[in-house]
Design a protein around this motif. Sequence first.
Motif, PDB file in Angstrom:
ATOM      1  N   ILE A   9       0.875  -1.170   0.000  1.00 18.56           N
ATOM      2  CA  ILE A   9       0.000   0.000   0.000  1.00 18.56           C
ATOM      3  C   ILE A   9       0.913   1.221   0.000  1.00 18.56           C
ATOM      4  CG2 ILE A   9      -1.830   1.239   1.214  1.00 18.56           C
ATOM      5  CD1 ILE A   9      -2.395  -1.570   2.610  1.00 18.56           C
ATOM      6  N   LEU A  10       0.904   1.939  -1.113  1.00 18.64           N
ATOM      7  CA  LEU A  10       1.772   3.102  -1.252  1.00 18.64           C
ATOM      8  C   LEU A  10       0.938   4.366  -1.351  1.00 18.64           C
ATOM      9  CD1 LEU A  10       2.885   0.667  -3.424  1.00 18.64           C
ATOM     10  CD2 LEU A  10       4.868   2.133  -3.188  1.00 18.64           C
ATOM     11  N   LYS A  11       1.470   5.445  -0.806  1.00 23.38           N
ATOM     12  CA  LYS A  11       0.837   6.759  -0.946  1.00 23.38           C
ATOM     13  C   LYS A  11       1.847   7.707  -1.554  1.00 23.38           C
ATOM     14  CE  LYS A  11      -2.500   6.315   2.760  1.00 23.38           C
ATOM     15  NZ  LYS A  11      -2.992   6.822   4.037  1.00 23.38           N
ATOM     16  N   GLY A  12       1.359   8.508  -2.486  1.00 20.60           N
ATOM     17  CA  GLY A  12       2.207   9.499  -3.125  1.00 20.60           C
ATOM     18  C   GLY A  12       1.511  10.076  -4.338  1.00 20.60           C
ATOM     19  N   LYS A  67      12.882 -15.774  -2.112  1.00 22.59           N
ATOM     20  CA  LYS A  67      13.540 -16.825  -2.878  1.00 22.59           C
ATOM     21  C   LYS A  67      13.660 -18.104  -2.053  1.00 22.59           C
ATOM     22  CE  LYS A  67      14.611 -16.308  -6.494  1.00 22.59           C
ATOM     23  NZ  LYS A  67      13.708 -16.542  -7.639  1.00 22.59           N
ATOM     24  N   THR A  68      13.854 -17.968  -0.751  1.00 23.49           N
ATOM     25  CA  THR A  68      13.926 -19.138   0.123  1.00 23.49           C
ATOM     26  C   THR A  68      12.550 -19.765   0.303  1.00 23.49           C
ATOM     27  OG1 THR A  68      15.839 -18.217   1.285  1.00 23.49           O
ATOM     28  CG2 THR A  68      14.581 -19.930   2.436  1.00 23.49           C
ATOM     29  N   LEU A  69      11.540 -18.932   0.562  1.00 15.85           N
ATOM     30  CA  LEU A  69      10.190 -19.437   0.794  1.00 15.85           C
ATOM     31  C   LEU A  69       9.571 -20.065  -0.452  1.00 15.85           C
ATOM     32  CD1 LEU A  69       8.645 -16.658   3.068  1.00 15.85           C
ATOM     33  CD2 LEU A  69       9.116 -19.033   3.707  1.00 15.85           C
ATOM     34  N   GLU A  70       9.953 -19.585  -1.634  1.00 20.06           N
ATOM     35  CA  GLU A  70       9.325 -20.090  -2.857  1.00 20.06           C
ATOM     36  C   GLU A  70       9.628 -21.565  -3.123  1.00 20.06           C
ATOM     37  OE1 GLU A  70      10.686 -17.657  -6.108  1.00 20.06           O
ATOM     38  OE2 GLU A  70      12.518 -18.821  -6.378  1.00 20.06           O
ATOM     39  N   LYS A  71      10.556 -22.128  -2.394  1.00 20.76           N
ATOM     40  CA  LYS A  71      10.864 -23.546  -2.558  1.00 20.76           C
ATOM     41  C   LYS A  71       9.729 -24.434  -2.040  1.00 20.76           C
ATOM     42  CE  LYS A  71      15.880 -22.902  -2.487  1.00 20.76           C
ATOM     43  NZ  LYS A  71      15.835 -21.590  -3.048  1.00 20.76           N
ATOM     44  N   THR A  72       8.918 -23.894  -1.115  1.00 20.86           N
ATOM     45  CA  THR A  72       7.784 -24.675  -0.590  1.00 20.86           C
ATOM     46  C   THR A  72       6.451 -23.947  -0.704  1.00 20.86           C
ATOM     47  OG1 THR A  72       8.141 -23.845   1.657  1.00 20.86           O
ATOM     48  CG2 THR A  72       9.217 -25.920   1.074  1.00 20.86           C
ATOM     49  N   ALA A  73       6.481 -22.641  -0.975  1.00 18.86           N
ATOM     50  CA  ALA A  73       5.245 -21.851  -0.993  1.00 18.86           C
ATOM     51  C   ALA A  73       5.124 -21.066  -2.292  1.00 18.86           C
ATOM     52  CB  ALA A  73       5.224 -20.891   0.193  1.00 18.86           C
ATOM     53  N   LYS A  74       3.884 -20.863  -2.717  1.00 19.17           N
ATOM     54  CA  LYS A  74       3.618 -19.986  -3.865  1.00 19.17           C
ATOM     55  C   LYS A  74       3.611 -18.556  -3.334  1.00 19.17           C
ATOM     56  CE  LYS A  74       0.130 -19.007  -7.408  1.00 19.17           C
ATOM     57  NZ  LYS A  74       0.385 -17.616  -7.417  1.00 19.17           N
ATOM     58  N   ILE A  75       4.463 -17.713  -3.883  1.00 16.37           N
ATOM     59  CA  ILE A  75       4.573 -16.318  -3.452  1.00 16.37           C
ATOM     60  C   ILE A  75       3.811 -15.458  -4.459  1.00 16.37           C
ATOM     61  CG2 ILE A  75       6.115 -14.432  -2.806  1.00 16.37           C
ATOM     62  CD1 ILE A  75       6.642 -16.966  -1.190  1.00 16.37           C
ATOM     63  N   SER A  76       2.900 -14.633  -3.965  1.00 19.64           N
ATOM     64  CA  SER A  76       2.156 -13.724  -4.841  1.00 19.64           C
ATOM     65  C   SER A  76       2.196 -12.324  -4.244  1.00 19.64           C
ATOM     66  CB  SER A  76       0.711 -14.201  -5.015  1.00 19.64           C
ATOM     67  OG  SER A  76       0.039 -14.241  -3.771  1.00 19.64           O
ATOM     68  N   SER A  77       1.832 -11.358  -5.065  1.00 12.80           N
ATOM     69  CA  SER A  77       1.841  -9.966  -4.588  1.00 12.80           C
ATOM     70  C   SER A  77       0.744  -9.169  -5.278  1.00 12.80           C
ATOM     71  CB  SER A  77       3.205  -9.319  -4.848  1.00 12.80           C
ATOM     72  OG  SER A  77       3.445  -9.220  -6.236  1.00 12.80           O
ATOM     73  N   SER A  78       0.436  -8.050  -4.650  1.00 16.51           N
ATOM     74  CA  SER A  78      -0.503  -7.083  -5.213  1.00 16.51           C
ATOM     75  C   SER A  78      -0.116  -5.720  -4.629  1.00 16.51           C
ATOM     76  CB  SER A  78      -1.945  -7.451  -4.849  1.00 16.51           C
ATOM     77  OG  SER A  78      -2.119  -7.514  -3.448  1.00 16.51           O
ATOM     78  N   PHE A  79      -0.705  -4.664  -5.202  1.00 17.30           N
ATOM     79  CA  PHE A  79      -0.427  -3.347  -4.659  1.00 17.30           C
ATOM     80  C   PHE A  79      -1.578  -2.397  -4.956  1.00 17.30           C
ATOM     81  CE2 PHE A  79       1.158  -3.044  -8.990  1.00 17.30           C
ATOM     82  CZ  PHE A  79       0.852  -1.743  -9.381  1.00 17.30           C
ATOM     83  N   GLU A  80      -1.584  -1.327  -4.197  1.00 17.27           N
ATOM     84  CA  GLU A  80      -2.513  -0.221  -4.436  1.00 17.27           C
ATOM     85  C   GLU A  80      -1.751   1.074  -4.188  1.00 17.27           C
ATOM     86  OE1 GLU A  80      -5.379   0.407  -0.855  1.00 17.27           O
ATOM     87  OE2 GLU A  80      -4.964  -1.773  -0.926  1.00 17.27           O
ATOM     88  N   ILE A  81      -2.119   2.087  -4.954  1.00 18.66           N
ATOM     89  CA  ILE A  81      -1.506   3.406  -4.823  1.00 18.66           C
ATOM     90  C   ILE A  81      -2.601   4.415  -4.531  1.00 18.66           C
ATOM     91  CG2 ILE A  81      -0.230   5.232  -6.002  1.00 18.66           C
ATOM     92  CD1 ILE A  81       0.992   3.052  -7.803  1.00 18.66           C
ATOM     93  N   SER A  82      -2.357   5.236  -3.531  1.00 16.35           N
ATOM     94  CA  SER A  82      -3.280   6.307  -3.192  1.00 16.35           C
ATOM     95  C   SER A  82      -2.522   7.619  -3.291  1.00 16.35           C
ATOM     96  CB  SER A  82      -3.824   6.110  -1.769  1.00 16.35           C
ATOM     97  OG  SER A  82      -4.536   7.246  -1.363  1.00 16.35           O
ATOM     98  N   SER A  83      -3.164   8.640  -3.874  1.00 15.35           N
ATOM     99  CA  SER A  83      -2.524   9.945  -3.957  1.00 15.35           C
ATOM    100  C   SER A  83      -2.863  10.812  -2.744  1.00 15.35           C
ATOM    101  CB  SER A  83      -2.922  10.656  -5.254  1.00 15.35           C
ATOM    102  OG  SER A  83      -4.336  10.822  -5.302  1.00 15.35           O
ATOM    103  N   GLU A  84      -3.716  10.307  -1.861  1.00 13.77           N
ATOM    104  CA  GLU A  84      -4.074  11.056  -0.655  1.00 13.77           C
ATOM    105  C   GLU A  84      -2.911  11.092   0.309  1.00 13.77           C
ATOM    106  OE1 GLU A  84      -7.599   9.510   1.146  1.00 13.77           O
ATOM    107  OE2 GLU A  84      -8.638   9.378  -0.748  1.00 13.77           O
ATOM    108  N   GLN A  85      -2.783  12.186   1.027  1.00 16.95           N
ATOM    109  CA  GLN A  85      -1.714  12.310   2.026  1.00 16.95           C
ATOM    110  C   GLN A  85      -2.171  11.767   3.308  1.00 16.95           C
ATOM    111  OE1 GLN A  85       1.097  12.752   1.021  1.00 16.95           O
ATOM    112  NE2 GLN A  85       0.975  13.962  -0.795  1.00 16.95           N
TER     113      GLN A  85
END
Length: 143
Positions: free
Chosen positions: A98-101, A125-143
Amino acid sequence: MKITIERLNDAVHMEAKNEDGVTLQMDGTGEIGGINGGFRPMQMLLAAAGGCSAIDVVGILKKQRQNPDSLQIEVTGERVTVEGEQYSEFKSVHIHFILKGAHLDEKKVSRAIDLSINKYCSVSKTLEKTAKISSSFEISSEQ
């Protein structure tokens, strides 16, 4: 790299110390004698994955002249379910950024996260040997 772990009570409350003298506390649930006085070791793995990626993403974004006003990361993990077993590894880990800017470029943020998760973050990289690693993000321009 060296970590020293010391038992703090007569149960399972522990303190880990690195070579620089920085400490963190670990503990277990009350069911195994813990007092909930620190992170559980599996929670530390999730925190390590999030922290590792955060450091990478901030560094990559700075090189791209992208400076978020704030960065928050939520890491969730799902463990393998084995009937009758209490202990198991992660089968999936999801890292949500979660990023703001006001002037963050979505493509640059996406690329920074992808580079971190798939190339630079040693923990992922270590965890991916046993787990599926996924990511997502959101950007907000609010301060």
